[in-house]
Design an enzyme around this catalytic site. Structure first.
Site, short mmCIF file in Angstrom:
data_model
loop_
_atom_site.label_atom_id
_atom_site.label_comp_id
_atom_site.label_asym_id
_atom_site.label_seq_id
_atom_site.Cartn_x
_atom_site.Cartn_y
_atom_site.Cartn_z
N HIS A 1 0.83 -1.21 0.00
CA HIS A 1 0.00 0.00 0.00
C HIS A 1 0.87 1.26 0.00
O HIS A 1 0.69 2.16 -0.82
CB HIS A 1 -0.91 -0.04 1.24
CG HIS A 1 -1.81 1.14 1.42
ND1 HIS A 1 -3.18 1.07 1.27
CD2 HIS A 1 -1.55 2.43 1.76
CE1 HIS A 1 -3.71 2.26 1.50
NE2 HIS A 1 -2.74 3.11 1.80
N GLU A 2 1.83 1.32 0.90
CA GLU A 2 2.67 2.53 0.99
C GLU A 2 3.57 2.67 -0.23
O GLU A 2 3.83 3.78 -0.69
CB GLU A 2 3.50 2.51 2.28
CG GLU A 2 2.67 2.48 3.57
CD GLU A 2 1.61 3.57 3.66
OE1 GLU A 2 1.79 4.64 3.04
OE2 GLU A 2 0.59 3.34 4.33
N HIS B 1 1.57 4.24 -2.97
CA HIS B 1 1.54 5.70 -2.82
C HIS B 1 2.82 6.31 -3.40
O HIS B 1 2.78 7.30 -4.12
CB HIS B 1 1.45 6.09 -1.34
CG HIS B 1 0.07 6.02 -0.76
ND1 HIS B 1 -1.07 6.37 -1.43
CD2 HIS B 1 -0.34 5.65 0.49
CE1 HIS B 1 -2.12 6.22 -0.64
NE2 HIS B 1 -1.71 5.78 0.52
N HIS C 1 -5.71 6.67 -2.80
CA HIS C 1 -6.66 5.69 -2.25
C HIS C 1 -7.80 5.45 -3.23
O HIS C 1 -8.21 6.36 -3.96
CB HIS C 1 -7.24 6.20 -0.93
CG HIS C 1 -6.23 6.25 0.16
ND1 HIS C 1 -6.01 7.35 0.92
CD2 HIS C 1 -5.36 5.31 0.60
CE1 HIS C 1 -5.04 7.10 1.80
NE2 HIS C 1 -4.63 5.87 1.62
N TYR D 1 -9.98 1.81 1.62
CA TYR D 1 -10.24 1.81 3.06
C TYR D 1 -11.38 0.86 3.40
O TYR D 1 -12.20 0.52 2.55
CB TYR D 1 -10.65 3.21 3.53
CG TYR D 1 -9.53 4.18 3.80
CD1 TYR D 1 -8.20 3.85 3.58
CD2 TYR D 1 -9.82 5.44 4.29
CE1 TYR D 1 -7.20 4.76 3.85
CE2 TYR D 1 -8.82 6.36 4.56
CZ TYR D 1 -7.51 6.02 4.33
OH TYR D 1 -6.53 6.93 4.60
#
Ligand SMILES: [Zn+2]
Length: 271
Positions: free
Chosen positions: A164-165, A168, A174, A220
């Protein structure tokens, strides 16, 4: 170390906040040495009645805020003449051998499915500095010079959080911020902690002709940042669809990497 000198002007304002069900930290950083002012907001959460959960968040550069995944700007990592995209990294010495394995597995997982190659830093100008700071967060896309990817130990050292990071850092936002999200989820702003409502704003994103994906590792969960234990978002039209529980990159996450970075590369056309 270049990174140390470039970030010596970093000013940190740290606030702590907690509630009965989650604890959050917020941080705002201002990097005066850059043309952009970086506002960093990140959060970690531990649910008392459930397993440890963490939400990665992003550091928003004002110049990039509408440019996800910033295809037309310099926050895209450059492609090498051999067709691969090398992203150098440094991992701090804070991690245990087992934690290092998780992080390195996350880094390697991109090479299996795309032209992205995370490689140990050997003096390149632009690189990721992976360290255990206070929470899980990353800047959005390449910032120039060394940029922090925070994977706090032990709460952020999970395969899906690493992916996930890193997504980014490659420029991906997101899932629930996508330009077309209102066709796929309903947001309940009244249930969101006021200080976190900016995390739910719709963005003008480049969706790379991929469908909205509830299984994206960038989505999320339905009660993220709830102030009252009520859902902050519900999928539509079927409210029972599982959202935000991916444990690794989805097929669409992988497709997007390939469409943004690896087009016309033979190795990746079958993905
Ligand atoms: Zn995130």
């Amino acid at each position: 170390f270049d990174w140390m000198s470039e970030t010596s002007g970093l000013i940190l304002f740290l606030m702590a906040n907690s509630s009965s069900s989650y604890s959050f930290n917020y941080i705002i950083s201002v990097n005066r040495l850059n043309d952009f002012v970086h506002y960093t907001v990140y959060h970690t959460g531990q649910r008392v009645d459930g397993p440890l959960i963490t939400f990665g968040d992003i550091a928003v550069s004002t110049g990039f805020k509408n440019a996800d995944p910033c295809t037309a700007r310099e926050c895209k990592w450059e492609r090498s003449t051999d067709g691969l995209v090398y992203v150098p990294y440094v991992i701090s010495n804070q991690y245990s051998p087992d934690e290092l394995k998780v992080i390195e597995r996350g880094l390697r997982s991109f090479a299996d499915v795309s032209c992205i190659r995370f490689v140990p830093h050997e003096g390149q100008r632009h690189f990721l500095y992976i360290k255990s700071h206070s929470g899980c967060y990353s800047y959005l896309g390449r910032q120039g010079g060394g940029q922090v990817v925070s994977l706090e130990r032990p709460g952020c050292v999970y395969h899906h959080t690493v992916q996930h990071e890193l997504l980014h850092a490659l420029g991906f936002h997101h899932e629930q911020n996508r330009s077309d999200r209102d066709k796929h989820i309903k947001i309940f702003f009244e249930n969101i902690k006021p200080a976190q409502r900016h995390n739910f704003m719709r963005r003008e994103t480049n969706n790379l002709a991929t469908p909205y994906d509830y299984k994206s590792v960038m989505h999320y969960s339905r009660k993220a940042f709830s102030r009252n234990k009520e859902p902050t978002m519900i999928p539509i039209p079927d409210g029972n669809v599982v959202i935000g529980e991916a444990r690794s990159m989805s097929r669409n996450d992988i497709l997007r990497i390939n469409r943004l970075y690896c087009r016309s590369l033979k190795c990746c056309q079958t993905v």
